[in-house]
Write a protein that holds these residues in place. Structure first.
Motif, mmCIF file in Angstrom:
data_model
loop_
_atom_site.group_PDB
_atom_site.id
_atom_site.type_symbol
_atom_site.label_atom_id
_atom_site.label_comp_id
_atom_site.label_asym_id
_atom_site.label_seq_id
_atom_site.Cartn_x
_atom_site.Cartn_y
_atom_site.Cartn_z
ATOM 1 N N LYS A 194 0.815 -1.222 0.000
ATOM 2 C CA LYS A 194 0.000 0.000 0.000
ATOM 3 C C LYS A 194 0.849 1.273 0.000
ATOM 4 O O LYS A 194 0.599 2.198 -0.777
ATOM 5 C CB LYS A 194 -0.956 -0.006 1.190
ATOM 6 N N PRO A 195 1.895 1.356 0.883
ATOM 7 C CA PRO A 195 2.698 2.591 0.857
ATOM 8 C C PRO A 195 3.321 2.856 -0.502
ATOM 9 O O PRO A 195 3.466 4.014 -0.918
ATOM 10 C CB PRO A 195 3.764 2.335 1.926
ATOM 11 N N LEU A 196 3.710 1.794 -1.213
ATOM 12 C CA LEU A 196 4.301 1.982 -2.528
ATOM 13 C C LEU A 196 3.293 2.573 -3.519
ATOM 14 O O LEU A 196 3.619 3.458 -4.314
ATOM 15 C CB LEU A 196 4.830 0.640 -3.048
ATOM 16 N N LEU A 197 2.046 2.063 -3.474
ATOM 17 C CA LEU A 197 1.005 2.575 -4.371
ATOM 18 C C LEU A 197 0.641 4.018 -4.035
ATOM 19 O O LEU A 197 0.485 4.861 -4.926
ATOM 20 C CB LEU A 197 -0.244 1.683 -4.289
ATOM 21 N N VAL A 198 0.526 4.304 -2.712
ATOM 22 C CA VAL A 198 0.170 5.664 -2.293
ATOM 23 C C VAL A 198 1.270 6.641 -2.680
ATOM 24 O O VAL A 198 1.014 7.753 -3.174
ATOM 25 C CB VAL A 198 -0.086 5.711 -0.767
ATOM 26 N N GLU A 199 2.505 6.245 -2.483
ATOM 27 C CA GLU A 199 3.620 7.128 -2.834
ATOM 28 C C GLU A 199 3.634 7.409 -4.334
ATOM 29 O O GLU A 199 3.864 8.542 -4.778
ATOM 30 C CB GLU A 199 4.934 6.479 -2.403
ATOM 31 N N ALA A 200 3.352 6.358 -5.127
ATOM 32 C CA ALA A 200 3.353 6.532 -6.583
ATOM 33 C C ALA A 200 2.185 7.399 -7.040
ATOM 34 O O ALA A 200 2.285 8.106 -8.054
ATOM 35 C CB ALA A 200 3.291 5.172 -7.272
ATOM 36 N N GLY A 201 1.077 7.364 -6.294
ATOM 37 C CA GLY A 201 -0.103 8.127 -6.710
ATOM 38 C C GLY A 201 -0.271 9.455 -6.015
ATOM 39 O O GLY A 201 -1.292 10.131 -6.205
#
Length: 824
Positions: free
Chosen positions: A766-773
């Motif tokens: 999740k942190p990876l997706l949030v950071e990317a978005g």
């Protein structure tokens, strides 16, 4: 009893004896028995002594004997015949007199009963207009109430307003003398100097202490009762008028006129239909419509052009005017010109004409025969109902403009056309000479008072057809809701159609105040009319009453939070607006709520509008979205208010189709200033006229405008001040973006539900997706692209490779995220 015993005992015996002596006297007078016994004997025995002897004497005796006997037969036959006739007459007289003797006491009793019944009937009929005929000299309030409630108009009011015994009990406190004085003081206002039972009941109500509160508890006011009394009086008058037979001219009325076989095949003779029904259509003609009928009569009675074009919106009553005109012509007692008396009105059927002559040339030939027959008959007035159908080109239509123009100009055939304004304008452009030849009569939509009267009359007819019973409040609600929600027709037509539709929602039965079953048919209440509107248009018009509705309203913020992240102030503002609307405490002359959402892109402005449509209005489809980028020029105002047939994506077309919806004006700062000026009427009054002049209702919409402008200086102050609230949306933070990610993944799972496949994002991913978005300037939109790129692509690949299937779950791990984001 002794008199009865004598009459049917010794008295009857003596009477029969007298009758027997009378008959015996006739028999003896004519000696019928002796005449029969001596039938062939000589009439008289002669004492003449003949001096002849021998054969001559024998011949003479034979001749004289035969002659005497023949004379006896003839004379006795005559006497016997006369005697039998007299005897027969005597027997008949005796039987009749004896029957009268036996029946005389019964006749006397029955006569008194008939006299009493007729006296009561006449008295009760007169009591329709004068209730004091059945009241004692100094009645009590209870006696007044009983008499009023038992009268025809009193019963009508109690039933139509659902007033029970509890209500009547509450009226006991009204002073009797004061109520009588009030009733008599109002006598004569309706042209009749008497007091009906309904008028007395209203006078008792008016003299009851705190009667306003008593009526308010039943959602009534005194004006409602007065309108109900007018309805009752109209029904009584119509019933009494129906007793007068209308003379329509007799069987030989039309024998001197021409034969019309073709015309009769392709049209309806509404005059014949009216005559079949006894000469009365029993329709209530409104005063304004009666004036139109009078104008038609004056036009046809003059020496000018013998045609009339009745121009008005659909539902205004154009066809009803034609029927009233036909009825007036048929009435021998109507005061009209002799040249119009008994003329017949035919309604031409365009569909039948097209079916009878599908090819263009055939239609023209058929129409020529129809017009010639009608003109030659000399007693026909031809009506082209919905006349626009006769001036259209193409398949399934007929254009008789070229045939009709000479007829209009020379006046050889009387014609009536009914048409709406817009269609007439279209015909004017194509054939101005045709329209100039018409005598135009405008018919406007009925006002609220006339509409209610028309609806009441229509309800009486619908009750006979559908077997239902309408309350007064149901009809009042129909007038109110039809004006508010139905756009494609005018009053009174649209209110009448709503009344008919409400019959499908009638309750099966209702009990009266004493607990008895008052009616076996359905009862139509105001709530049933609301249900009809909701089913027809998908509009919630009733005040929230069910526990489910109340829970949804009270917890609207929580329901919206299931789709919407953050922006608590905006969520609270729209929730409060909806609660005011459904609790019935908002002003109904403006939209439910008007909000301007400002802020950067991707922060949830449009999403809140969609969420509101989905959560409250039941479906995200109940969103009328208008991209204001399309209205950047001054000419765009016409596009914004275009008719649905010309532009189905216009604002007015969208709201006409979905009057109970969220209206989203996206990127409103891009619109031309004249477009914003046109919207001022919506914000102020909740209405906007389209290009055809129809008033489109926005009063059940939530109006939301979104803007990416940095501040309000992009708008004029008068435009800014029209909004209920202007809310600035804040940029999303990482915590909110985490929640948005969960919502987006949930949306993907809804899409995959049909394939029985699920997707889950591992906590580490999740942190990876949030950071990317995450992009503070772009809001949640980059997150949408990241979810598509990683989550949706990973699932699609797994399905195509066969590594996942029904009943399985796809796990999005950090490795998957890095792979699809191109990270190493």
């Amino acid at each position: 009893m002794q008199v009865v015993a004598f009459w049917y005992g010794r008295g009857l015996g003596r009477f029969l004896g007298v009758c027997g002596n009378f008959l015996r006297g006739i028999w003896d007078f004519f000696s019928v028995g002796s005449l029969v016994a001596t039938f062939f004997k000589p009439f008289k025995q002669s004492d003449y002594a003949s001096n002849k002897t021998g054969l001559d004497k024998v011949i003479e005796d034979l001749v004289s004997g035969f002659t005497a006997r023949l004379a006896g037969v003839i004379f006795r036959s005559g006497l016997i015949l006369i005697g039998l006739i007299c005897m027969t007459l005597g027997v008949v007289c005796a039987v009749v007199i004896t029957t009268l003797y036996i029946a005389l006491p019964l006749v006397v009793v029955l006569g008194w009963a008939v006299m009493y019944w007729y006296w009561r009937k006449v008295r009760d009929e007169d009591a329709i207009f004068d209730i004091f005929l059945v009241l004692p000299e100094s009645p009590t309030t209870q006696q007044l109430l009983l008499a009023a409630a038992d009268s025809e108009s009193g019963k009508f009011l109690l039933q139509r307003f659902m007033l029970d015994a509890t209500f009547l009990q509450a009226l006991q406190s009204a002073p009797a003398a004061q109520s009588i004085a009030t009733a008599k003081a109002g006598a004569g206002s309706d042209g009749v100097a008497t007091v009906s039972g309904g008028e007395l009941l209203l006078a008792i109500v008016k003299n009851t202490p705190n009667y306003e509160r008593l009526l308010a508890e039943r959602k009534l006011d005194f004006a409602d009762l007065e309108n109900g009394l007018k309805w009752s009086d109209a029904q009584i008058k119509k019933r009494l008028d129906a007793r007068r037979k209308m003379h329509t001219g007799g069987v030989a009325r039309d024998w001197s006129f021409g034969w019309t076989p073709t015309l009769s095949k392709y049209s309806r003779n509404i005059s014949a239909e009216i005559a079949t029904k006894g000469g009365r259509t029993m329709s209530l003609m409104l005063p304004s419509r009666r004036e139109i009928t009078d104008q038609i009569i004056r036009t046809f009675s003059s020496g000018g052009r013998q045609n009339v074009a009745i121009v008005g919106p659909d539902g205004a009553g154009k066809t009803s005017v034609v029927h009233d005109f036909a009825e007036r012509l048929l009435d021998a007692d109507s005061e009209i010109d002799k040249n119009l008396k008994f003329r017949q009105v035919f309604l031409l059927d365009s569909a039948a004409l097209i079916a009878g002559a599908p090819n263009r040339g055939e239609i023209e030939g058929l129409m020529t025969r129809v017009l010639n027959e009608a003109a030659a008959a000399k007693n026909i007035i031809l009506c082209l109902d919905d006349a626009q159908l006769f001036f259209e080109e193409g398949t399934g239509s007929v254009n008789i403009a070229n045939l009709l123009l000479p007829v209009l100009e020379n006046g050889g055939l009387r014609l009536i056309l009914t048409i709406n304004e817009q269609k007439l304008l279209a015909i004017t452009k194509e054939n101005p000479q045709l329209v100039q030849a018409l005598n135009r009569l405008n018919i406007a939509p009925a006002d609220a008072k006339e509409t209610l009267a028309a609806v009441e009359d229509a309800a009486s007819q619908s009750e006979r057809v559908f077997g239902v019973f309408y309350t007064y409040l149901a009809l009042k609600k129909a007038v109110e809701l039809a004006e508010r929600y139905i756009y494609d027709r005018a009053m009174p037509g649209k209110a009448i159609s709503l009344v008919e539709a409400a019959s499908n929602f009638a309750e099966s039965s209702v009990a009266d105040g004493a607990g008895r079953q008052a009616r076996r048919g359905g009862i139509v209440f105001a709530a049933d009319v609301e249900k009809a509107v909701e089913k027809m248009l998908g509009v919630s018009v009733a005040v929230a009453a069910s526990a489910e509705d109340k829970d949804k309203l009270l917890n609207l913020e929580q329901h919206l939070a299931e789709r919407m992240v953050g922006q608590e102030r905006a969520v609270r503002a729209v929730s409060d607006a909806l609660r005011r609307a459904r609790a019935g405490v908002r002003a109904t002359t403006r939209p439910v709520g008007t909000f301007m959402f400002m802020g950067p892109t991707g922060v949830g402005k449009t999403e809140l509008a969609k969420s509101l449509a989905a959560v409250y209005y039941g479906n995200e489809a109940n969103l009328v979205r208008v991209d204001m980028n399309q209205y950047v020029t001054a000419e765009s105002v016409a596009d914004l208010t275009a008719d649905g047939a010309d532009n189905p994506d216009s604002l007015t077309a969208g709201v006409m189709k979905k009057p109970f919806s969220v209206v989203l004006l996206d990127e409103i700062e891009k619109a031309h200033p004249l477009v914003l000026t046109a919207l001022l009427q919506v914000l102020d009054e909740g209405v906007l006229r389209d290009t055809k002049g129809r008033e489109v209702n926005f009063r059940d919409c939530i109006l939301i405008a979104t803007s990416n402008a940095p501040d309000l200086t992009a708008f004029r102050p008068e435009f800014v001040n029209r909004w209920d609230e202007i809310i600035t949306f804040q940029p999303l933070n990482l915590e909110q973006l985490n929640k948005i990610l969960d919502l987006m993944v949930g949306g993907v799972n809804k899409t995959l539900a049909a394939q029985k496949i699920r997707v889950e994002v591992a906590a580490e991913a999740k942190p990876l997706l949030v950071e990317a978005g995450y992009d503070p300037k772009m809001g949640a939109r980059p997150m949408r692209r990241v979810v598509q790129k990683v989550v949706e692509n990973a699932v699609a690949k797994a399905v195509l490779q066969g590594t996942t299937g029904a009943g399985q779950t796809v796990i999005i791990t950090p490795e998957v995220v890095r792979e699809y984001l191109g990270q190493t």
